[in-house]
Design a protein around this motif. Sequence first.
Motif, PDB file in Angstrom:
ATOM      1  N   ARG A 189       0.820  -1.212   0.000  1.00  0.00           N
ATOM      2  CA  ARG A 189       0.000   0.000   0.000  1.00  0.00           C
ATOM      3  C   ARG A 189       0.857   1.266   0.000  1.00  0.00           C
ATOM      4  NH1 ARG A 189      -1.968   0.910   5.282  1.00  0.00           N
ATOM      5  NH2 ARG A 189      -2.630  -1.244   5.240  1.00  0.00           N
TER       6      ARG A 189
ATOM      7  N   ASP B 114      -2.724  -6.524   0.148  1.00  0.00           N
ATOM      8  CA  ASP B 114      -3.101  -5.115   0.116  1.00  0.00           C
ATOM      9  C   ASP B 114      -2.146  -4.408  -0.831  1.00  0.00           C
ATOM     10  OD1 ASP B 114      -3.627  -2.434   0.472  1.00  0.00           O
ATOM     11  OD2 ASP B 114      -3.535  -2.497   2.656  1.00  0.00           O
TER      12      ASP B 114
ATOM     13  N   SER C  77      -3.265  -1.559  -2.381  1.00  0.00           N
ATOM     14  CA  SER C  77      -4.026  -0.330  -2.586  1.00  0.00           C
ATOM     15  C   SER C  77      -3.112   0.886  -2.708  1.00  0.00           C
ATOM     16  CB  SER C  77      -5.011  -0.128  -1.430  1.00  0.00           C
ATOM     17  OG  SER C  77      -4.322   0.007  -0.207  1.00  0.00           O
ATOM     18  N   TYR C  78      -3.673   1.947  -3.262  1.00  0.00           N
ATOM     19  CA  TYR C  78      -2.979   3.223  -3.420  1.00  0.00           C
ATOM     20  C   TYR C  78      -1.677   3.086  -4.197  1.00  0.00           C
ATOM     21  CZ  TYR C  78      -6.426   4.968  -0.174  1.00  0.00           C
ATOM     22  OH  TYR C  78      -7.616   5.308   0.414  1.00  0.00           O
TER      23      TYR C  78
ATOM     24  N   ASP D 158      -7.382  -6.235  -0.670  1.00  0.00           N
ATOM     25  CA  ASP D 158      -7.584  -4.798  -0.872  1.00  0.00           C
ATOM     26  C   ASP D 158      -6.838  -4.380  -2.132  1.00  0.00           C
ATOM     27  OD1 ASP D 158      -7.859  -2.051  -0.837  1.00  0.00           O
ATOM     28  OD2 ASP D 158      -7.392  -1.841   1.290  1.00  0.00           O
TER      29      ASP D 158
ATOM     30  N   SER E  58      -7.935  -1.549  -3.761  1.00  0.00           N
ATOM     31  CA  SER E  58      -8.557  -0.240  -3.953  1.00  0.00           C
ATOM     32  C   SER E  58      -7.563   0.826  -4.380  1.00  0.00           C
ATOM     33  CB  SER E  58      -9.247   0.199  -2.657  1.00  0.00           C
ATOM     34  OG  SER E  58      -8.297   0.422  -1.629  1.00  0.00           O
ATOM     35  N   SER E  59      -8.119   1.913  -4.906  1.00  0.00           N
ATOM     36  CA  SER E  59      -7.363   3.103  -5.283  1.00  0.00           C
ATOM     37  C   SER E  59      -6.225   2.796  -6.248  1.00  0.00           C
ATOM     38  CB  SER E  59      -6.852   3.829  -4.033  1.00  0.00           C
ATOM     39  OG  SER E  59      -7.939   4.235  -3.239  1.00  0.00           O
ATOM     40  N   ASN E  60      -6.581   2.102  -7.307  1.00  0.00           N
ATOM     41  CA  ASN E  60      -5.689   1.832  -8.428  1.00  0.00           C
ATOM     42  C   ASN E  60      -6.424   2.238  -9.698  1.00  0.00           C
ATOM     43  OD1 ASN E  60      -3.052   0.399  -7.649  1.00  0.00           O
ATOM     44  ND2 ASN E  60      -4.561  -0.640  -6.366  1.00  0.00           N
TER      45      ASN E  60
ATOM     46  N   ASN F  85     -11.625   2.377  -8.336  1.00  0.00           N
ATOM     47  CA  ASN F  85     -11.017   1.868  -9.553  1.00  0.00           C
ATOM     48  C   ASN F  85     -11.931   2.277 -10.697  1.00  0.00           C
ATOM     49  OD1 ASN F  85      -8.507   0.158  -9.079  1.00  0.00           O
ATOM     50  ND2 ASN F  85      -9.867  -0.649  -7.494  1.00  0.00           N
TER      51      ASN F  85
END
Length: 190
Positions: free
Chosen positions: A40, A66, A68-69, A131, A133-135, A159
């Motif tokens: 992350r 994880d 994410s980001y 997780d 997320s945020s890709n 996303n």
Amino acid sequence: MAPLLQYLRKEVLDLRRNKNNGILPYWLGTLLELQVLVLRFNRFHGHTDTFKTKSKLHFPKLRIIDISYNEFTGLLPANYISRFEAMMNVDEHELKLKYMGDMYYKDYVVMILKGHEIEYSRILRVISIIDLSSNKFIGEILKSIGRLNSLRGLNLSHNNLKGHIPTSLGNLSKLESLDLSSNQLVGEIP
């Protein structure tokens, strides 16, 4: 990076909040015992399948991932998700009070669930979380995620996912947290 591998704990790799960039290094696929992978808040980019040609391994013991980001693109990594065997059919009675790590070293992980950081100070072996997320993932939510029936948390938010939520997510009977927000999903929740 190869000399570093001999010192890495084989169960947990936590590289969160660094300035790592580029594609995923091929040597990640050589960590046979990896159960927790946290990348992350880095600057990794490209397709998550980019190192599969150098490694035939697909993280069979992974329980928490994880990534994410970051700036991952392309479709969700179907080749890996379908092989997360440690997230399928977990015998909770067998693992009830078993934790990762040993009596001298305690593994922990911090996960973001619905926008809140939650620290698992000790990681029960029954915990399974994904997780991504945020890709910049695109395409549809994979039906194969429904096979991960021991999954406790799934975050695919922020996303560019499209289409319907697959009915196979109804098989996730242990799921405690689901975040699919900030995508372009349509239709009803199954």
